[in-house]
Scaffold this motif. Structure first.
Motif, PDB file in Angstrom:
ATOM      1  N   GLU A 186       0.791  -1.274   0.152  1.00  0.00           N
ATOM      2  CA  GLU A 186      -0.034  -0.079  -0.063  1.00  0.00           C
ATOM      3  C   GLU A 186       0.828   1.193   0.034  1.00  0.00           C
ATOM      4  O   GLU A 186       0.295   2.331  -0.395  1.00  0.00           O
ATOM      5  CB  GLU A 186      -0.916  -0.045   1.260  1.00  0.00           C
ATOM      6  CG  GLU A 186      -2.121  -1.065   1.131  1.00  0.00           C
ATOM      7  CD  GLU A 186      -2.880  -0.969   2.617  1.00  0.00           C
ATOM      8  OE1 GLU A 186      -2.193  -0.499   3.531  1.00  0.00           O
ATOM      9  OE2 GLU A 186      -3.927  -1.468   2.331  1.00  0.00           O
ATOM     10  N   HIS A 187       1.957   1.262   0.408  1.00  0.00           N
ATOM     11  CA  HIS A 187       3.024   2.412   0.830  1.00  0.00           C
ATOM     12  C   HIS A 187       4.173   2.345  -0.098  1.00  0.00           C
ATOM     13  O   HIS A 187       5.072   3.282   0.198  1.00  0.00           O
ATOM     14  CB  HIS A 187       3.158   2.608   2.255  1.00  0.00           C
ATOM     15  CG  HIS A 187       1.856   2.899   3.161  1.00  0.00           C
ATOM     16  ND1 HIS A 187       1.002   1.686   3.730  1.00  0.00           N
ATOM     17  CD2 HIS A 187       1.225   3.907   3.439  1.00  0.00           C
ATOM     18  CE1 HIS A 187       0.070   2.075   4.344  1.00  0.00           C
ATOM     19  NE2 HIS A 187      -0.008   3.476   4.387  1.00  0.00           N
ATOM     20  N   TYR A 188       4.433   1.550  -0.906  1.00  0.00           N
ATOM     21  CA  TYR A 188       5.516   1.383  -1.396  1.00  0.00           C
ATOM     22  C   TYR A 188       6.127   2.593  -2.040  1.00  0.00           C
ATOM     23  O   TYR A 188       7.302   2.877  -2.419  1.00  0.00           O
ATOM     24  CB  TYR A 188       5.990   0.238  -2.437  1.00  0.00           C
ATOM     25  CG  TYR A 188       5.127   0.343  -3.704  1.00  0.00           C
ATOM     26  CD1 TYR A 188       5.771   0.984  -4.776  1.00  0.00           C
ATOM     27  CD2 TYR A 188       3.791  -0.186  -3.753  1.00  0.00           C
ATOM     28  CE1 TYR A 188       4.944   1.028  -6.043  1.00  0.00           C
ATOM     29  CE2 TYR A 188       2.925   0.060  -5.076  1.00  0.00           C
ATOM     30  CZ  TYR A 188       3.698   0.549  -6.220  1.00  0.00           C
ATOM     31  OH  TYR A 188       3.142   0.965  -7.233  1.00  0.00           O
ATOM     32  N   ALA A 189       5.427   3.293  -2.832  1.00  0.00           N
ATOM     33  CA  ALA A 189       5.711   4.733  -3.684  1.00  0.00           C
ATOM     34  C   ALA A 189       6.257   5.822  -2.575  1.00  0.00           C
ATOM     35  O   ALA A 189       6.935   6.837  -2.997  1.00  0.00           O
ATOM     36  CB  ALA A 189       4.574   5.255  -4.283  1.00  0.00           C
ATOM     37  N   GLY A 190       6.071   5.829  -1.453  1.00  0.00           N
ATOM     38  CA  GLY A 190       6.338   6.583  -0.469  1.00  0.00           C
ATOM     39  C   GLY A 190       7.301   6.039   0.568  1.00  0.00           C
ATOM     40  O   GLY A 190       8.152   5.101   0.336  1.00  0.00           O
ATOM     41  N   LYS A 191       7.760   7.044   1.506  1.00  0.00           N
ATOM     42  CA  LYS A 191       8.645   6.546   2.529  1.00  0.00           C
ATOM     43  C   LYS A 191       7.892   5.436   3.538  1.00  0.00           C
ATOM     44  O   LYS A 191       6.985   5.661   4.156  1.00  0.00           O
ATOM     45  CB  LYS A 191       9.239   7.723   3.417  1.00  0.00           C
ATOM     46  CG  LYS A 191      10.226   7.351   4.191  1.00  0.00           C
ATOM     47  CD  LYS A 191      10.790   8.837   5.052  1.00  0.00           C
ATOM     48  CE  LYS A 191      11.901   8.282   5.895  1.00  0.00           C
ATOM     49  NZ  LYS A 191      12.288   9.516   6.779  1.00  0.00           N
ATOM     50  N   ILE A 192       8.833   4.281   3.743  1.00  0.00           N
ATOM     51  CA  ILE A 192       8.552   3.355   4.865  1.00  0.00           C
ATOM     52  C   ILE A 192       9.518   3.292   5.692  1.00  0.00           C
ATOM     53  O   ILE A 192      10.786   2.979   5.567  1.00  0.00           O
ATOM     54  CB  ILE A 192       8.247   2.037   4.092  1.00  0.00           C
ATOM     55  CG1 ILE A 192       7.022   2.175   2.899  1.00  0.00           C
ATOM     56  CG2 ILE A 192       8.012   1.025   5.100  1.00  0.00           C
ATOM     57  CD1 ILE A 192       6.857   0.754   2.087  1.00  0.00           C
ATOM     58  N   SER A 193       9.267   3.618   7.089  1.00  0.00           N
ATOM     59  CA  SER A 193      10.124   3.596   7.986  1.00  0.00           C
ATOM     60  C   SER A 193       9.917   2.182   9.016  1.00  0.00           C
ATOM     61  O   SER A 193       8.645   1.629   8.767  1.00  0.00           O
ATOM     62  CB  SER A 193       9.956   4.645   9.136  1.00  0.00           C
ATOM     63  OG  SER A 193       8.757   4.384   9.954  1.00  0.00           O
ATOM     64  N   ILE A 194      10.817   1.562   9.573  1.00  0.00           N
ATOM     65  CA  ILE A 194      10.703   0.256  10.121  1.00  0.00           C
ATOM     66  C   ILE A 194       9.702   0.503  11.584  1.00  0.00           C
ATOM     67  O   ILE A 194       8.983  -0.607  11.394  1.00  0.00           O
ATOM     68  CB  ILE A 194      12.059  -0.281  10.669  1.00  0.00           C
ATOM     69  CG1 ILE A 194      13.188  -0.477   9.447  1.00  0.00           C
ATOM     70  CG2 ILE A 194      12.056  -1.411  11.253  1.00  0.00           C
ATOM     71  CD1 ILE A 194      12.393  -1.306   8.244  1.00  0.00           C
ATOM     72  N   PRO A 195       9.725   1.627  12.032  1.00  0.00           N
ATOM     73  CA  PRO A 195       8.664   1.622  13.195  1.00  0.00           C
ATOM     74  C   PRO A 195       7.292   1.614  12.418  1.00  0.00           C
ATOM     75  O   PRO A 195       6.526   0.827  13.145  1.00  0.00           O
ATOM     76  CB  PRO A 195       9.050   3.088  13.812  1.00  0.00           C
ATOM     77  CG  PRO A 195      10.652   3.155  13.577  1.00  0.00           C
ATOM     78  CD  PRO A 195      10.832   2.536  11.992  1.00  0.00           C
ATOM     79  N   ASP A 196       7.139   2.232  11.436  1.00  0.00           N
ATOM     80  CA  ASP A 196       5.585   2.076  10.902  1.00  0.00           C
ATOM     81  C   ASP A 196       5.374   0.951  10.328  1.00  0.00           C
ATOM     82  O   ASP A 196       4.282   0.525  10.520  1.00  0.00           O
ATOM     83  CB  ASP A 196       5.651   3.214   9.830  1.00  0.00           C
ATOM     84  CG  ASP A 196       5.602   4.755  10.182  1.00  0.00           C
ATOM     85  OD1 ASP A 196       5.248   4.966  11.505  1.00  0.00           O
ATOM     86  OD2 ASP A 196       5.846   5.667   9.564  1.00  0.00           O
ATOM     87  N   LEU A 197       6.295   0.348   9.644  1.00  0.00           N
ATOM     88  CA  LEU A 197       6.168  -1.024   9.355  1.00  0.00           C
ATOM     89  C   LEU A 197       5.727  -1.926  10.604  1.00  0.00           C
ATOM     90  O   LEU A 197       4.745  -2.848  10.194  1.00  0.00           O
ATOM     91  CB  LEU A 197       7.333  -1.676   8.416  1.00  0.00           C
ATOM     92  CG  LEU A 197       7.159  -2.881   7.835  1.00  0.00           C
ATOM     93  CD1 LEU A 197       5.904  -2.942   6.956  1.00  0.00           C
ATOM     94  CD2 LEU A 197       8.611  -3.447   7.260  1.00  0.00           C
ATOM     95  N   ALA A 198       6.551  -2.064  11.288  1.00  0.00           N
ATOM     96  CA  ALA A 198       6.591  -3.033  12.687  1.00  0.00           C
ATOM     97  C   ALA A 198       5.115  -2.615  13.200  1.00  0.00           C
ATOM     98  O   ALA A 198       4.323  -3.437  13.768  1.00  0.00           O
ATOM     99  CB  ALA A 198       7.359  -2.682  13.609  1.00  0.00           C
ATOM    100  N   ALA A 199       4.523  -1.370  13.466  1.00  0.00           N
ATOM    101  CA  ALA A 199       3.371  -1.074  13.965  1.00  0.00           C
ATOM    102  C   ALA A 199       2.190  -1.453  13.383  1.00  0.00           C
ATOM    103  O   ALA A 199       1.162  -2.009  13.963  1.00  0.00           O
ATOM    104  CB  ALA A 199       3.366   0.233  14.191  1.00  0.00           C
ATOM    105  N   ALA A 200       2.440  -1.845  12.050  1.00  0.00           N
ATOM    106  CA  ALA A 200       1.224  -2.390  10.903  1.00  0.00           C
ATOM    107  C   ALA A 200       1.133  -3.595  11.470  1.00  0.00           C
ATOM    108  O   ALA A 200      -0.286  -4.186  11.275  1.00  0.00           O
ATOM    109  CB  ALA A 200       1.419  -2.301   9.528  1.00  0.00           C
ATOM    110  N   ALA A 201       1.765  -4.310  12.175  1.00  0.00           N
ATOM    111  CA  ALA A 201       1.557  -5.713  12.559  1.00  0.00           C
ATOM    112  C   ALA A 201       1.648  -6.138  13.983  1.00  0.00           C
ATOM    113  O   ALA A 201       1.732  -6.998  14.826  1.00  0.00           O
ATOM    114  CB  ALA A 201       2.671  -6.615  11.888  1.00  0.00           C
TER     115      ALA A 201
END
Length: 303
Positions: free
Chosen positions: A207-222
């Protein structure tokens, strides 16, 4: 039978979108030539439908979070419902062709909650120890299943009664799979929630590959810590989150280059890889071509 050279996903997920798959006939047969796939591999994905396959030529490697299995020509198997997997051919210049049936189990079980579903379908589809059932021709019971998989592929679609005959063969295959995996089904294993977590993070990346993806945000998604995020990616996909994000962005770039005339600079930004110079460097390391050469190769593929 369809011929594919890429896979598509439902919006917001990494679940494969199956063409010509409908509620009144939840089945599709395909011929997959891995040499015609971008990057010569099928990326990590899953689907609710089960997958029966036969390797016609070459050797194909199936990977799941639990490991990898090699399938040489003449072998095949079944990928269970919702199992995360990817495939990659062995050998650079060896033609690898795979015949596949993908179908929802309702096609052979009938109505949800039926006796057939309860007695024969769910014991397999809900068994966490059965990610893939491997079939090899040196075992006579397994060879019989492999023959049935091939026979079903070659059923004439225009022949009267095709749908019923197909369901009959798939039902026979299913009963045989039940028999050859009976000893494994006796093992009691719990569902591994790690797979669900990595799927949630893959969806976030999609859903977010076109923008910036931070590890904290990625971890929070799960609902994980950063440390757990790294562990889950390592345990399931054998790579870091950053490696997966870059790989996914490059997969999207490959599709854009092959299927559009958008400038390379626009594609580099659209897939989240920034400047065209950085994009060109990373793309060449990943694909072995410059973006321009890759576009020329794939847009002229069938000419």
């Amino acid at each position: 039978m369809k011929t594919f050279r890429s896979i598509e996903f439902y919006t917001g997920t990494r679940e494969e979108q199956l063409p010509d798959f409908s509620t009144d006939f939840p089945y599709v047969a395909s011929c997959v030539d891995l040499n015609k796939y971008s990057g010569r591999f099928v990326p990590w994905h899953w689907h609710k439908a089960v997958e029966l396959f036969y390797i016609e030529t070459g050797t194909l490697e199936y990977r799941t979070p639990k490991g990898k299995i090699l399938f040489p020509a003449g072998s095949g198997g079944m990928v269970n419902s919702n199992v995360l997997h990817m495939t990659k051919p062995q050998g650079e210049n060896i033609k690898t062709v795979q015949l596949i049936h993908i179908f929802d189990t309702s096609f052979i079980a009938g109505e949800h909650g039926s006796r057939i579903e309860q007695k024969y379908i769910l014991p397999i589809t809900t068994a966490p120890q059965l990610e893939i059932i491997a079939l090899y021709p040196d075992s006579q019971p397994q060879k019989r299943i492999l023959d049935l998989i091939q026979n079903a592929i070659h059923l004439p679609e225009q022949e009267f009664g095709y749908e019923i005959r197909l369901r009959e063969i798939l039902s026979e295959i299913w009963l045989s799979l039940f028999e050859v995996s009976s000893s494994i089904l006796e093992e009691k294993k719990k569902h591994d929630k790690t797979n669900d977590k990595v799927k949630m993070m893959m969806i976030y990346i999609h859903e977010h590959y076109a923008g910036k993806i931070s590890i904290p945000d990625l971890a929070a998604a799960a609902y994980l810590s950063e440390r757990e995020c790294y562990r889950v990616f390592h345990d399931c996909l054998h790579m870091t989150p950053t490696e997966y994000i870059t790989g996914y962005r490059l997969q999207m770039a490959c599709q854009m280059l092959a299927n559009s005339q958008e400038p390379v600079t626009a594609i580099s930004h659209a897939c989240g890889l920034g400047s065209s110079s950085y994009f060109g460097k990373v793309f060449r390391e990943y694909m072995g071509y410059t973006p321009v050469d890759y576009r020329r190769k794939w847009q002229n593929f069938d000419r």
